[in-house]
Design an enzyme around this catalytic site. Structure first.
Site, PDB file in Angstrom:
ATOM      1  N   GLN A   1      55.128  60.848  -6.410  1.00  0.00           N
ATOM      2  CA  GLN A   1      53.876  60.545  -7.107  1.00  0.00           C
ATOM      3  C   GLN A   1      52.732  61.440  -6.645  1.00  0.00           C
ATOM      4  O   GLN A   1      51.587  61.254  -7.063  1.00  0.00           O
ATOM      5  CB  GLN A   1      53.473  59.074  -6.882  1.00  0.00           C
ATOM      6  CG  GLN A   1      54.439  58.055  -7.422  1.00  0.00           C
ATOM      7  CD  GLN A   1      54.489  58.042  -8.948  1.00  0.00           C
ATOM      8  OE1 GLN A   1      53.676  58.646  -9.641  1.00  0.00           O
ATOM      9  NE2 GLN A   1      55.473  57.338  -9.486  1.00  0.00           N
TER      10      GLN A   1
ATOM     11  N   CYS B   1      59.842  49.035  -9.103  1.00  0.00           N
ATOM     12  CA  CYS B   1      60.785  49.426  -8.038  1.00  0.00           C
ATOM     13  C   CYS B   1      60.144  49.339  -6.667  1.00  0.00           C
ATOM     14  O   CYS B   1      60.345  50.217  -5.822  1.00  0.00           O
ATOM     15  CB  CYS B   1      61.341  50.823  -8.265  1.00  0.00           C
ATOM     16  SG  CYS B   1      62.246  50.994  -9.787  1.00  0.00           S
TER      17      CYS B   1
HETATM   18  C1  LIG Z   1      57.141  56.907  -5.104  1.00  0.00           C
HETATM   19  C2  LIG Z   1      58.423  57.176  -5.840  1.00  0.00           C
HETATM   20  N1  LIG Z   1      59.482  57.610  -5.159  1.00  0.00           N
HETATM   21  C3  LIG Z   1      60.652  57.874  -5.758  1.00  0.00           C
HETATM   22  C4  LIG Z   1      60.815  57.699  -7.115  1.00  0.00           C
HETATM   23  C5  LIG Z   1      62.151  57.953  -7.731  1.00  0.00           C
HETATM   24  O1  LIG Z   1      62.161  59.004  -8.629  1.00  0.00           O
HETATM   25  P1  LIG Z   1      63.480  59.260  -9.463  1.00  0.00           P
HETATM   26  O2  LIG Z   1      63.728  58.019 -10.266  1.00  0.00           O
HETATM   27  O3  LIG Z   1      63.195  60.416 -10.330  1.00  0.00           O
HETATM   28  O4  LIG Z   1      64.576  59.499  -8.481  1.00  0.00           O
HETATM   29  C6  LIG Z   1      59.739  57.250  -7.867  1.00  0.00           C
HETATM   30  C7  LIG Z   1      59.887  57.060  -9.315  1.00  0.00           C
HETATM   31  O5  LIG Z   1      59.805  56.020  -9.875  1.00  0.00           O
HETATM   32  C8  LIG Z   1      58.512  56.974  -7.216  1.00  0.00           C
HETATM   33  O6  LIG Z   1      57.465  56.514  -7.892  1.00  0.00           O
END
Ligand SMILES: Cc1ncc(COP(=O)(O)O)c(C=O)c1O
Ligand SMILES: Cc1ncc(COP(=O)(O)O)c(C=O)c1O
Lengths: 458, 160
Positions: free
Chosen positions: A249, A414
């Site tokens: 982010q 998440c």
């Molecule tokens: C802070 C953070 N870390 C990791 C991720 C994971 O990204 P990705 O789903 O592309 O692996 C996200 C995405 O939602 C996130 O917001």
């Protein structure tokens, strides 16, 4: 769907078009903020202004002619893609595709060159000193973090060792550690989040004592909190701990320089920074990556294989088992070019100004009925606004907003442990990016009023 | 607001604001099961007291959106006092009404009406509109799956 007019632009556009050099046009808020303490990722000098109307026209999806205009406020989940990215991938498939690092024919060489060029662009974008060795392409940030945790963790951690995390982590920087903890019994410690969305650093040194590694997000995907990197890195250095940062982010929104940050590894993801899905990045200091064993095994990541063993390849291929996401990496390279064209200082200044506007506007229009989680000072946060509207569940709110073409995200984002800390089940999250402007915020606020009315609160 | 009235019928909002059978039951004799909607973070806790062949009492706890909360509330009214066989039949009917063809998932268009009929189920008929909003179907069925789990637990407990 897109207007034919937008399709006449071919190949990779010059990205210098969408902004002007007009410093004096900076608004009061911008000038004012430039006079305050510089915050993470912003520079002292006033950044150039983004010309959002021109930027919007680079994104075909925003042109969908279906009912209400698309008000896209979910870039923290995944950003939209500019024509330059779509066309870079299209062009690659039409002219240059073959598997990389294998064929000796020219087509394969061309594909390999494009893929490796993307690697160096991405590396330069985050200030890597040696992109050709320090940038590992993965599937997404999640895979990059799993790589870091499994490979570094297994090689360096023993039962009883301490790992320092924070309560605001995305599941991607939490579950891999929980899995490792189950497997080898490491102790997980957490920096607490306070009610204002900031991390409680009062026990930083104490919690860092004896920790072998600290792994934390640079920016919260729920609260927008910009995590103070400097004190955490200093404490880690003093304790001899390795530093892993989740930049998913942060990298899309702020100028990022891994050497200035002083970290050892950084994970980020292509699709949140105007690039395609299916590609992510792990940057690691060469000496740190050198010391780590391979993660996934297969083709590409070996220099020799016998029936009784193998010799891993050199960096970064050691960590890129199998056929990589070639077109996606090239698309990410084009995304990075696009962001470089805008200038990351200007991107941050734009988002800061827009967050200031949004917080002011939403407070004016909705008063106490609307709660915005996280730091109240816009300088302390990224362009993420987690909202709770009195009497309207986040899921219902996003449904009503959708009927007005306003796309926001509802749910736990998440980050379930954080939601428990906040004592909420779900929030409605609006997130801003380069193609958003005041009109999007206005549409959001109007739709929030309609939601209040619809659920009978006015 | 177009389409929204189909989803948010007045009766749904009423059950949302004034949930019936809200609360907990002592376990035992009641069974307790939790359901999560990973999509939106909603959580429901269903308490079901099964006595012989009869679902004597049901209570619902947890938190969630208007669709999941009202569906749970209406469910509790519809199944309380029925035989477990009848309860399973109601669950089956409701879930059939909420299911849809695979091909409908790929279509951008508003979905046609449900295939099973809820008109015999009182207030629950108001939930028929949910099928037009595929992402909300999980909200509507959350408490039903959780109730089914309670019944399974009760059966196991009785059998052992
Ligand atoms: C802070 C953070 N870390 C990791 C991720 C994971 O990204 P990705 O789903 O592309 O692996 C996200 C995405 O939602 C996130 O917001
Ligand atoms: C027999 C066989 N197995 C596995 C692979 C690996 O496929 P990928 O590189 O897409 O992971 C290949 C491709 O090279 C293959 O030929």
């Amino acid at each position: 769907m897109g207007r034919p007019a937008t399709l006449r632009i071919r190949g990779v556009r010059p990205h210098l078009a969408p902004y002007t050099e007009n410093v004096s046009a900076a608004s009061d808020t911008l000038a004012e903020s430039a006079g305050r303490q510089p915050s993470v990722g912003t520079s002292r000098r006033p950044a150039r202004r983004l010309e959002v109307a021109a930027i919007k026209s680079d994104f075909p999806v925003l042109d969908r002619q279906e009912g209400d205009d698309l008000v896209f406020l979910d870039s923290a989940a995944s950003s939209q893609k500019p024509i330059a990215v779509i066309e870079a991938m299209d062009h690659y498939y039409r002219t240059s595709h073959a598997n990389v690092h294998r064929g000796v024919y020219r087509l394969a060489e061309q594909a390999t060159n494009l893929y490796e060029a993307a690697r160096s662009k991405v590396g330069r974008f985050v200030g890597a000193s040696d992109p050709s060795r320090e940038i590992v392409f993965t599937k997404n940030a999640t895979e990059a973090l799993n790589l870091a945790v499994r490979s570094w963790g297994r090689a360096n951690l023993r039962q009883g060792d301490a790992v320092l995390l924070t309560e605001i982590e995305h599941h991607a920087n939490l579950v891999p550690w929980l899995m490792l903890a189950e497997e080898i019994g490491v102790e997980l410690r957490y920096l607490r989040v306070m009610s204002d969305g900031e991390l409680d650093l009062s026990q930083l040194e104490q919690k860092m004592t004896g920790a072998r590694v600290v792994s934390f997000t640079l920016c919260s995907n729920v609260l927008g909190t910009l995590v103070p990197v400097e004190p955490i890195v200093s404490a880690a250095r003093a304790a001899g701990a390795t530093v892993i940062a989740d930049g998913a982010q942060f990298v899309p929104h702020m100028r990022t320089n891994v050497r200035e940050l002083g970290i050892d590894m950084l994970a980020f993801t292509g699709h949140k920074m105007l690039g395609p899905t299916g590609v992510g990045v792990l940057w690691g200091k060469a000496e740190v990556l050198e010391s780590m064993p391979p993660f996934l095994g297969g083709g590409e990541m070996i220099s020799d294989v016998r029936l009784d063993g193998f010799t891993p390849a050199e960096l970064p291929l050691k960590f890129e088992a199998g056929t990589p996401p070639i077109a996606e990496a090239i698309g990410l390279g084009a995304a990075v070019d696009y962001l470089d064209g805008l200038g990351m200082e200007a991107v941050r200044a734009h988002e800061l100004q827009l967050v200031e506007y949004a917080m002011r506007r939403l407070a004016e229009d909705h008063g106490d009925r609307l709660k915005i989680h996280g730091p109240q000072d816009p300088e302390r946060r990224g362009g993420v606004l987690s909202m709770e509207l009195e009497g309207v569940h986040a899921h219902d709110l996003s449904q009503v907003l959708d009927s007005r073409g306003v796309c926001i995200r509802a749910g736990h984002h998440c980050a379930k442990p954080l939601m428990r800390c906040l004592r909420v089940g779900a929030t409605a999250r609006a997130s801003l990016y380069v193609y958003n402007d005041e009109s999007d915020v206005d549409a959001l606020s109007a739709a929030l009023s309609e939601a209040s009315a619809f659920f009978g609160l006015r | 607001m177009s389409g929204l009235e189909d989803l948010y019928r007045e009766i749904i909002l009423d059950h949302y604001r004034n949930p019936r059978n809200d609360g907990e039951l002592p376990t035992p004799p009641a069974q307790r099961a939790e359901g999560f909607n990973p999509l939106c973070g909603d959580e429901v806790v269903v308490y079901a007291e099964v006595d012989g062949d009869k679902l004597r009492d049901v209570k619902i706890a947890g938190q969630g959106c208007s669709i999941s909360r009202s569906s749970a509330s209406m469910m509790s009214v519809a199944v309380k006092g029925l035989s477990t066989t009848e309860v399973r039949e109601v669950i089956r009917t409701f879930k059939a009404a909420m299911s849809m063809h695979e091909s409908q998932l790929e279509s951008d268009e508003a979905l046609p009406g449900p295939r099973a009929d809820l008109s015999g189920l009182g207030d629950l008929a108001a939930l028929q509109g949910v099928v037009k909003f595929p992402v909300r179907i999980k909200c509507a069925t959350l408490s039903w799956n959780t109730l089914a789990q309670c019944l399974d637990q009760a059966e196991q407990a009785a059998g052992s």
